[in-house]
Design an enzyme around this catalytic site. Sequence first.
Site, mmCIF file in Angstrom:
data_model
loop_
_atom_site.group_PDB
_atom_site.id
_atom_site.type_symbol
_atom_site.label_atom_id
_atom_site.label_comp_id
_atom_site.label_asym_id
_atom_site.label_seq_id
_atom_site.Cartn_x
_atom_site.Cartn_y
_atom_site.Cartn_z
ATOM 1 N N SER A 15 -33.032 33.219 52.302
ATOM 2 C CA SER A 15 -33.690 33.548 51.025
ATOM 3 C C SER A 15 -33.524 35.039 50.926
ATOM 4 O O SER A 15 -33.611 35.993 51.700
ATOM 5 C CB SER A 15 -35.126 33.483 50.895
ATOM 6 O OG SER A 15 -35.650 33.957 49.913
ATOM 7 N N LYS A 66 -43.734 23.351 46.848
ATOM 8 C CA LYS A 66 -43.914 23.652 45.563
ATOM 9 C C LYS A 66 -44.898 22.453 44.839
ATOM 10 O O LYS A 66 -45.882 22.914 43.947
ATOM 11 C CB LYS A 66 -42.842 23.859 44.549
ATOM 12 C CG LYS A 66 -41.795 25.020 44.738
ATOM 13 C CD LYS A 66 -40.585 24.874 43.643
ATOM 14 C CE LYS A 66 -39.672 26.074 44.221
ATOM 15 N NZ LYS A 66 -38.610 26.094 43.144
ATOM 16 N N ASP A 102 -39.947 28.980 37.061
ATOM 17 C CA ASP A 102 -38.667 28.633 37.226
ATOM 18 C C ASP A 102 -38.109 28.258 35.826
ATOM 19 O O ASP A 102 -37.068 28.440 35.314
ATOM 20 C CB ASP A 102 -38.534 27.543 38.048
ATOM 21 C CG ASP A 102 -38.811 27.860 39.452
ATOM 22 O OD1 ASP A 102 -38.122 28.875 39.914
ATOM 23 O OD2 ASP A 102 -39.079 27.005 40.471
ATOM 24 N N PRO A 154 -29.677 6.681 43.231
ATOM 25 C CA PRO A 154 -29.816 6.553 41.920
ATOM 26 C C PRO A 154 -31.465 6.107 41.529
ATOM 27 O O PRO A 154 -31.891 6.424 40.717
ATOM 28 C CB PRO A 154 -29.103 4.983 41.820
ATOM 29 C CG PRO A 154 -28.373 4.630 42.730
ATOM 30 C CD PRO A 154 -28.797 5.817 44.043
ATOM 31 N N ARG A 156 -33.976 7.577 42.672
ATOM 32 C CA ARG A 156 -34.452 8.679 42.426
ATOM 33 C C ARG A 156 -34.433 9.205 41.088
ATOM 34 O O ARG A 156 -35.570 9.974 40.592
ATOM 35 C CB ARG A 156 -34.219 9.779 43.405
ATOM 36 C CG ARG A 156 -35.125 10.730 44.207
ATOM 37 C CD ARG A 156 -34.751 11.556 45.269
ATOM 38 N NE ARG A 156 -35.525 12.821 45.428
ATOM 39 C CZ ARG A 156 -34.991 13.960 45.988
ATOM 40 N NH1 ARG A 156 -33.792 14.273 46.448
ATOM 41 N NH2 ARG A 156 -36.134 15.082 45.964
ATOM 42 N N TYR A 228 -26.664 29.680 43.683
ATOM 43 C CA TYR A 228 -26.465 31.071 43.541
ATOM 44 C C TYR A 228 -25.851 31.886 44.505
ATOM 45 O O TYR A 228 -25.261 32.831 44.625
ATOM 46 C CB TYR A 228 -27.852 32.020 42.936
ATOM 47 C CG TYR A 228 -28.745 31.921 44.069
ATOM 48 C CD1 TYR A 228 -29.912 31.117 44.446
ATOM 49 C CD2 TYR A 228 -28.701 32.708 45.157
ATOM 50 C CE1 TYR A 228 -30.762 31.007 45.102
ATOM 51 C CE2 TYR A 228 -29.693 32.639 46.291
ATOM 52 C CZ TYR A 228 -30.604 31.809 46.113
ATOM 53 O OH TYR A 228 -31.708 31.552 47.172
#
Length: 283
Positions: A15, A66, A102, A154, A156, A228
């Site tokens: 991170s 999260k 986000d 699929p 999911r 990223y």
Amino acid sequence: MAGSVFLIGYPLKHSISPVFQQAAFDYYSLDIRYEKCETQTAQLPEVVSRLRQASVFGANVTVPHKEKVIPLLDEVDNLASRIGAVNTVVNRKGKLIGYNTDALAFVKALREDAGFYPCNKNVALLGAGGAARAVIFALMEESVKSITVFNRTPGRGVDLVASVASAAQSTKLSALPWQRLVHNGVLEECDLLVNCTSVGMRYSEADGESPLMAAMIPKRALVYDLVYNPEETPLLKEAKKAGAQTLGGLSMLVYQGAASFELWVCKRAPLDIMMKYAREALR
Ligand code: ATR
């Protein structure tokens, strides 16, 4: 009094949030430390309870917590509650409030860094995890015309679409298996192609891979990779070969972090400084 902000997730080795968040606190000479707190699921209740201490301003919450953090909080703001994911916790006098920064960061990067306005556009979206879910909510809020989800597993993708369908107002939602990415008209007609999978992410299983080759990428689309690291991902390289416009995930990462910073300390986030340190951390 010295304070702290935690980063809660697992693993956290790669991170870069600690680098650019600490730079923002230091910019204002705030005596606040941004501390990595690697947390397994069983430890989550104990770690979250520590956020109530007077010296703690709050936390960022990342993969895989999260969703799981929500029942441990006192309040969750409206957008985070609809998305079903919290990435920012604020400690207001011992009361823990959850937010999701986000989704808005995703749209801010689209508008400000790519000049793309999502209203009435067709979107092809790769992936069906937590990142995909936040992106779908962000795009539905912007009244996109359609979102087609492609996922390796699929079922999911189908489950994700079903779980957000009640929040879709004007947006047409559908899910297709990954194998149907080719020659089905969706890619050819999309205005925006978003990669919400981890394919291409440094240190991941699919490090160095692109989810799509240049021949499959429509020149007319904006290709937005949430990955990223590296800053120019294999997908973005393929998109450039195809002549498409590209946007990487770094500005979204910094924008979500900047919004978190503003919630913790009620000061304007020094965006340029945060971006500079984020870029340096990737090098
Ligand atoms: P996040 O919360 O960051 O979205 P996640 O819930 O683990 O993380 O979701 C990762 C996404 O990347 C999933 O859509 C996953 O596909 P599966 O649902 O089939 O697992 C996708 N993904 C990861 N590695 C992939 C690969 N090598 N090829 C295609 N899709 C991949």
